[in-house]
Design a protein around this motif. Structure first.
Motif, PDB file in Angstrom:
ATOM      1  N   ARG A 192      18.767  10.296  43.815  1.00 57.03           N
ATOM      2  CA  ARG A 192      17.593   9.903  44.597  1.00 57.03           C
ATOM      3  C   ARG A 192      16.359   9.860  43.696  1.00 57.03           C
ATOM      4  NH1 ARG A 192      17.665   9.685  49.956  1.00 57.03           N
ATOM      5  NH2 ARG A 192      15.438  10.120  50.063  1.00 57.03           N
ATOM      6  N   ALA A 193      16.234  10.853  42.806  1.00 57.66           N
ATOM      7  CA  ALA A 193      15.087  10.869  41.905  1.00 57.66           C
ATOM      8  C   ALA A 193      15.107   9.662  40.973  1.00 57.66           C
ATOM      9  CB  ALA A 193      15.083  12.168  41.090  1.00 57.66           C
ATOM     10  N   GLU A 194      16.310   9.340  40.470  1.00 58.58           N
ATOM     11  CA  GLU A 194      16.459   8.180  39.594  1.00 58.58           C
ATOM     12  C   GLU A 194      16.145   6.901  40.352  1.00 58.58           C
ATOM     13  OE1 GLU A 194      20.337   6.114  37.953  1.00 58.58           O
ATOM     14  OE2 GLU A 194      19.930   7.969  36.862  1.00 58.58           O
ATOM     15  N   ASP A 195      16.593   6.828  41.586  1.00 59.60           N
ATOM     16  CA  ASP A 195      16.358   5.646  42.417  1.00 59.60           C
ATOM     17  C   ASP A 195      14.859   5.465  42.669  1.00 59.60           C
ATOM     18  OD1 ASP A 195      17.175   3.455  44.010  1.00 59.60           O
ATOM     19  OD2 ASP A 195      16.906   4.671  45.817  1.00 59.60           O
ATOM     20  N   ALA A 196      14.178   6.555  42.923  1.00 53.43           N
ATOM     21  CA  ALA A 196      12.746   6.483  43.186  1.00 53.43           C
ATOM     22  C   ALA A 196      11.971   6.096  41.926  1.00 53.43           C
ATOM     23  CB  ALA A 196      12.246   7.827  43.715  1.00 53.43           C
ATOM     24  N   ALA A 197      12.468   6.568  40.769  1.00 57.26           N
ATOM     25  CA  ALA A 197      11.766   6.289  39.518  1.00 57.26           C
ATOM     26  C   ALA A 197      11.895   4.826  39.120  1.00 57.26           C
ATOM     27  CB  ALA A 197      12.319   7.184  38.402  1.00 57.26           C
ATOM     28  N   ILE A 198      12.977   4.183  39.539  1.00 55.80           N
ATOM     29  CA  ILE A 198      13.195   2.790  39.163  1.00 55.80           C
ATOM     30  C   ILE A 198      12.146   1.891  39.797  1.00 55.80           C
ATOM     31  CG2 ILE A 198      14.773   0.834  39.414  1.00 55.80           C
ATOM     32  CD1 ILE A 198      17.073   2.776  39.074  1.00 55.80           C
ATOM     33  N   GLY A 199      11.814   2.173  41.054  1.00 47.99           N
ATOM     34  CA  GLY A 199      10.774   1.390  41.708  1.00 47.99           C
ATOM     35  C   GLY A 199      11.346   0.352  42.644  1.00 47.99           C
ATOM     36  N   THR A 200      11.024  -0.896  42.426  1.00 40.36           N
ATOM     37  CA  THR A 200      11.395  -1.953  43.342  1.00 40.36           C
ATOM     38  C   THR A 200      12.879  -2.277  43.266  1.00 40.36           C
ATOM     39  OG1 THR A 200      11.005  -3.708  41.729  1.00 40.36           O
ATOM     40  CG2 THR A 200       9.110  -2.953  43.012  1.00 40.36           C
ATOM     41  N   GLU A 201      13.345  -2.996  44.296  1.00 40.44           N
ATOM     42  CA  GLU A 201      14.735  -3.439  44.298  1.00 40.44           C
ATOM     43  C   GLU A 201      15.020  -4.370  43.113  1.00 40.44           C
ATOM     44  OE1 GLU A 201      15.665  -5.181  48.073  1.00 40.44           O
ATOM     45  OE2 GLU A 201      16.528  -3.291  48.819  1.00 40.44           O
ATOM     46  N   ARG A 202      14.043  -5.187  42.764  1.00 39.80           N
ATOM     47  CA  ARG A 202      14.227  -6.098  41.650  1.00 39.80           C
ATOM     48  C   ARG A 202      14.492  -5.317  40.358  1.00 39.80           C
ATOM     49  NH1 ARG A 202      12.938 -11.302  40.696  1.00 39.80           N
ATOM     50  NH2 ARG A 202      11.824 -11.444  42.675  1.00 39.80           N
ATOM     51  N   GLU A 203      13.717  -4.254  40.144  1.00 40.04           N
ATOM     52  CA  GLU A 203      13.913  -3.444  38.934  1.00 40.04           C
ATOM     53  C   GLU A 203      15.265  -2.757  38.959  1.00 40.04           C
ATOM     54  OE1 GLU A 203       9.242  -2.254  38.045  1.00 40.04           O
ATOM     55  OE2 GLU A 203      10.491  -0.988  39.332  1.00 40.04           O
ATOM     56  N   ALA A 204      15.653  -2.263  40.116  1.00 37.36           N
ATOM     57  CA  ALA A 204      16.949  -1.595  40.230  1.00 37.36           C
ATOM     58  C   ALA A 204      18.092  -2.571  39.973  1.00 37.36           C
ATOM     59  CB  ALA A 204      17.095  -0.966  41.615  1.00 37.36           C
ATOM     60  N   MET A 205      17.952  -3.791  40.496  1.00 35.57           N
ATOM     61  CA  MET A 205      18.987  -4.799  40.282  1.00 35.57           C
ATOM     62  C   MET A 205      19.090  -5.171  38.801  1.00 35.57           C
ATOM     63  SD  MET A 205      18.262  -7.276  43.532  1.00 35.57           S
ATOM     64  CE  MET A 205      19.124  -8.652  42.759  1.00 35.57           C
ATOM     65  N   GLU A 206      17.940  -5.318  38.139  1.00 37.63           N
ATOM     66  CA  GLU A 206      17.964  -5.680  36.722  1.00 37.63           C
ATOM     67  C   GLU A 206      18.675  -4.611  35.907  1.00 37.63           C
ATOM     68  OE1 GLU A 206      17.208  -8.477  35.499  1.00 37.63           O
ATOM     69  OE2 GLU A 206      16.380  -9.308  37.352  1.00 37.63           O
ATOM     70  N   ARG A 207      18.485  -3.362  36.303  1.00 36.58           N
ATOM     71  CA  ARG A 207      19.157  -2.274  35.584  1.00 36.58           C
ATOM     72  C   ARG A 207      20.666  -2.350  35.786  1.00 36.58           C
ATOM     73  NH1 ARG A 207      17.575   4.103  35.493  1.00 36.58           N
ATOM     74  NH2 ARG A 207      19.497   4.865  34.552  1.00 36.58           N
ATOM     75  N   MET A 208      21.094  -2.664  37.000  1.00 34.20           N
ATOM     76  CA  MET A 208      22.523  -2.757  37.281  1.00 34.20           C
ATOM     77  C   MET A 208      23.168  -3.952  36.583  1.00 34.20           C
ATOM     78  SD  MET A 208      22.333  -1.906  41.355  1.00 34.20           S
ATOM     79  CE  MET A 208      24.094  -1.928  41.647  1.00 34.20           C
ATOM     80  N   LEU A 209      22.365  -4.996  36.318  1.00 30.49           N
ATOM     81  CA  LEU A 209      22.880  -6.209  35.686  1.00 30.49           C
ATOM     82  C   LEU A 209      22.740  -6.197  34.173  1.00 30.49           C
ATOM     83  CD1 LEU A 209      21.414  -8.757  38.232  1.00 30.49           C
ATOM     84  CD2 LEU A 209      23.849  -8.323  37.871  1.00 30.49           C
ATOM     85  N   ALA A 210      22.017  -5.202  33.641  1.00 35.80           N
ATOM     86  CA  ALA A 210      21.818  -5.132  32.192  1.00 35.80           C
ATOM     87  C   ALA A 210      23.123  -4.747  31.518  1.00 35.80           C
ATOM     88  CB  ALA A 210      20.721  -4.122  31.854  1.00 35.80           C
ATOM     89  N   ARG A 211      23.459  -5.453  30.426  1.00 43.69           N
ATOM     90  CA  ARG A 211      24.698  -5.169  29.699  1.00 43.69           C
ATOM     91  C   ARG A 211      24.522  -3.923  28.857  1.00 43.69           C
ATOM     92  NH1 ARG A 211      28.290  -9.184  30.028  1.00 43.69           N
ATOM     93  NH2 ARG A 211      29.480  -8.324  28.294  1.00 43.69           N
ATOM     94  N   ARG A 212      25.518  -3.062  28.912  1.00 45.79           N
ATOM     95  CA  ARG A 212      25.466  -1.826  28.132  1.00 45.79           C
ATOM     96  C   ARG A 212      25.782  -2.110  26.672  1.00 45.79           C
ATOM     97  NH1 ARG A 212      28.232  -0.130  32.823  1.00 45.79           N
ATOM     98  NH2 ARG A 212      27.034   1.316  34.091  1.00 45.79           N
ATOM     99  N   ASN A 213      25.262  -1.263  25.806  1.00 40.73           N
ATOM    100  CA  ASN A 213      25.584  -1.391  24.388  1.00 40.73           C
ATOM    101  C   ASN A 213      27.050  -1.072  24.176  1.00 40.73           C
ATOM    102  OD1 ASN A 213      22.959  -2.037  23.662  1.00 40.73           O
ATOM    103  ND2 ASN A 213      22.372   0.115  23.458  1.00 40.73           N
ATOM    104  N   PHE A 214      27.712  -1.889  23.371  1.00 42.09           N
ATOM    105  CA  PHE A 214      29.135  -1.703  23.102  1.00 42.09           C
ATOM    106  C   PHE A 214      29.321  -1.542  21.604  1.00 42.09           C
ATOM    107  CE2 PHE A 214      33.149  -3.834  21.851  1.00 42.09           C
ATOM    108  CZ  PHE A 214      34.028  -2.901  22.391  1.00 42.09           C
ATOM    109  N   ASP A 215      30.023  -0.500  21.207  1.00 39.33           N
ATOM    110  CA  ASP A 215      30.276  -0.241  19.794  1.00 39.33           C
ATOM    111  C   ASP A 215      31.671  -0.733  19.439  1.00 39.33           C
ATOM    112  OD1 ASP A 215      30.486   0.601  17.228  1.00 39.33           O
ATOM    113  OD2 ASP A 215      30.332   2.754  17.651  1.00 39.33           O
ATOM    114  N   PRO A 216      31.803  -1.908  18.770  1.00 44.08           N
ATOM    115  CA  PRO A 216      33.139  -2.435  18.470  1.00 44.08           C
ATOM    116  C   PRO A 216      33.891  -1.610  17.457  1.00 44.08           C
ATOM    117  CG  PRO A 216      31.441  -3.739  17.398  1.00 44.08           C
ATOM    118  CD  PRO A 216      30.735  -2.758  18.281  1.00 44.08           C
ATOM    119  N   THR A 217      33.179  -0.733  16.713  1.00 47.94           N
ATOM    120  CA  THR A 217      33.871   0.093  15.726  1.00 47.94           C
ATOM    121  C   THR A 217      34.451   1.353  16.339  1.00 47.94           C
ATOM    122  OG1 THR A 217      31.848   1.317  15.151  1.00 47.94           O
ATOM    123  CG2 THR A 217      32.279  -0.758  13.984  1.00 47.94           C
ATOM    124  N   ASP A 218      34.106   1.625  17.602  1.00 51.63           N
ATOM    125  CA  ASP A 218      34.587   2.828  18.279  1.00 51.63           C
ATOM    126  C   ASP A 218      35.771   2.463  19.160  1.00 51.63           C
ATOM    127  OD1 ASP A 218      35.070   5.155  19.596  1.00 51.63           O
ATOM    128  OD2 ASP A 218      33.097   5.326  20.550  1.00 51.63           O
TER     129      ASP A 218
END
Length: 598
Positions: A151-177
């Motif tokens: 809930r705290a994380e959700d509140a810190a994100i702010g708007t639905e648009r910001e929350a959606m962008e976070r969910m759609l952001a690609r995570r860093n991938f380490d191909p050597t791992d």
């Protein structure tokens, strides 16, 4: 599930190249995406974090076995609690691993199902904790602590648009791992768990909005539970993975099958026999692995698995293995490390390329909507070295100083007269090996004072490309050595082909056996570079044309290279007389000056 060291200690292995011990815990494929672990390493104060990895590997920072076992025991209990919880989730939710399939869009019914499932799944997480640890006073507290953080994380994100962008952001991938199993954004991973791939960004954003609102509904419900209000957990079946798996099963029980559709593809395209056989070989390998399934059932994941499996496939293998399935040949080759495997570039160009072309045709015929081979490719190691090099003057001197060319010898396994003529014709014409090997006596013609080879497609002849059809002037040196006399000799014997000793193989190639033998023969005389093959004659001829100042247009016409402009396709091309004059200017004096040729 765990590894054992030579000492027999479970989950304990030596780090490669060091004496340090490592905790190593493998996870089932269906459980791994649900395992989220944060472990404090008491001996160094560091926190090790893992999310969705197929293996948990933690350096124990010591070479002492007893100390390593103590440290292992300290963290193993905590890790196993997380793993057990994930297993409980998987069993309760009915999540099963499956191949993904590409879909262009989701229906409103799908969206509702996804939202309801996310809501129910979040509430079921608390149920699973209470069922698994009924006597753990901290169990419920852990769930509520997680909820408060969410809930705290959700509140810190702010708007639905910001929350959606976070969910759609690609995570860093380490191909050597090798343990990094990140598959993209949070939404992409969620969709993959459901067994689908959704390429359309707008459709992904819509799913993100639905998931976001479902999670917020679930958090509100958990807050009411914390306040003492009874909130039931809705039924979670069928979960989206089961829903889409069931739809995929129904979708793939109808529609044209791979093999029958492929034969129609070959027929409609008017494909050349050699190309058709090569494409058919690639498709048969795919069918070996996945069966003769409907075209619409093929997924990108299957295409990638197909390509990955071919990396274990030998480039050449014993004749006794012919006719066996891909998986059987791979198994046999596993005990033969001496056999060279297919190169990634070859797999990309020939195997994936054949499937991509076939599926593109299927799209035009409205059999499928998305090409599952598009975007699939193996990583090709960067190298400055060319895959094939031309024979140097020294290499050519070595080849043509052998008794085959100076004393009339013919190796026992050298395909008779073909051993003498094929290298010479390649040297003085730049023709491809199969173009030479399939020549018929009637393909030696004469016009405007020039003898020529007619490179064409016929009943038992094939071309690499349409531009390969051409007339190649016969170099005066070949005539001096007796190529026309060889034609007359064969005609008197009633032969129809210039090299009757060469027999077609299962892939309708006359020179496959000779090509293999040539590699053995050249290694025997001291040419061991893998980049030097019979095709190196063609590269050498191209370089010789440059050295002898033959125009690019003439050399390309002689070698059958496609023109570089639209205008090159107009008209009938250069006359045989013009090309014959250019051919007469080509000489190999540096090769033959030092010895007499037979």
């Amino acid at each position: 599930m765990g590894r054992r060291s030579t000492s027999g200690s479970r989950f304990l292995v030596r780090r490669t190249g060091t004496d340090l011990w490592t905790y190593h815990r493998n996870l089932p494929a269906d459980v791994a995406p649900k395992v989220i672990v944060e472990v404090r390493l008491y001996w160094c104060g560091r926190v090790a974090k893992f999310r969705g990895k197929r293996a948990i590997a933690i350096s124990l920072g010591t070479s002492d076995r007893r100390e390593a076992e103590r440290r292992r025991d300290q963290i193993h209990a905590e890790i196993e609690a997380h793993v057990a919880r994930a297993m409980q989730m998987v069993r309760q939710m009915g999540i099963v691993p499956q191949a993904t399939r590409v879909v262009p869009s989701l229906s409103p019914e799908h969206h509702k199902t996804i939202g309801d499932w996310v809501y129910a799944y979040t509430l079921a997480a608390q149920d699973a904790e209470l069922v698994e640890n009924p006597n753990d006073p901290n169990g419920n507290a852990d769930i509520f602590a997680w909820m408060e953080r969410a809930r705290a994380e959700d509140a810190a994100i702010g708007t639905e648009r910001e929350a959606m962008e976070r969910m759609l952001a690609r995570r860093n991938f380490d191909p050597t791992d090798p343990n990094d199993r990140s598959r993209g954004s949070e939404i992409e991973e969620l969709l993959e768990d459901m067994g689908i791939e959704l390429p359309d960004p707008e459709q992904q954003r819509l799913v993100a909005l639905i998931v976001l609102r479902a999670r917020r509904r679930a958090l509100n419900a958990l807050q009411r539970r914390q306040a003492g209000e009874p909130v039931d957990t809705p039924p979670v079946t069928p979960a989206p993975p089961m829903l889409f798996k069931e739809e995929a099963r129904h979708a793939t029980t109808s529609g044209p099958l791979l093999r029958a559709t492929f034969e129609e593809f070959v027929l409609k395209r008017g494909m050349k026999r050699h190309t058709a056989n090569d494409y058919r070989n690639q498709l048969n390998r795919f069918v070996d692995l996945f069966g003769d399934i409907p075209v619409a059932a093929v997924t990108r994941k299957q295409v990638l698995e197909f390509a990955t499996e071919l990396e274990k496939f030998p480039a050449r293998y014993p004749d006794a293995w012919r006719g066996k399935r891909v998986q059987d040949i791979v198994k046999l080759a596993s005990s033969r490390p001496d056999l060279k495997r297919l190169a990634p570039q070859t797999i990309n160009d020939r195997s994936i390329g054949a499937l991509k072309s076939f599926f593109s045709w299927c799209i035009r015929r409205q059999i499928i909507e998305v090409n599952p081979a598009v975007g699939v490719a193996l990583d090709v190691p960067k190298s400055a070295e060319k895959p094939r090099d031309p024979y140097s003057i020294d290499h050519l001197r070595l080849i043509f100083s052998q008794p085959v060319f100076t004393q009339g010898e013919r190796p026992k396994r050298g395909c008779g007269e073909a051993m003498y003529w094929l290298p010479l014709i390649a040297l003085y014409s730049g023709m491809r090996l199969e173009e030479i090997g399939q020549l018929r006596l009637e393909d030696i013609g004469f016009e405007d004072g020039v003898h020529y080879f007619n490179v064409r497609e016929g009943v038992d002849q094939s071309l690499k490309t349409s531009s390969s059809a051409r007339r190649v002037p016969i170099h005066k040196t070949l005539i001096e050595r007796g190529i026309l006399k060889e034609k007359d000799r064969l005609q008197k014997l009633g032969e129809s082909r210039l090299f009757p000793q060469l027999k077609r193989n299962r892939e309708d190639k006359y020179t496959a056996g000779f090509s293999k033998w040539w590699g053995i023969w050249t290694r025997g005389i001291g040419i061991s570079d893998d980049r030097l093959v019979f095709h190196s004659f063609r590269h050498a001829f191209k370089d010789r044309c440059r050295d002898c100042e033959i125009s690019r247009e003439h050399s390309e016409a002689i070698m059958g290279h496609a023109g570089q402009s639209v205008g090159d396709s107009y008209g009938k091309g250069f006359s045989i007389a013009k090309l014959g004059k250019s051919m007469d200017n080509i000489h190999w004096d540096p090769v033959f000056d030092d010895h007499h040729a037979y």
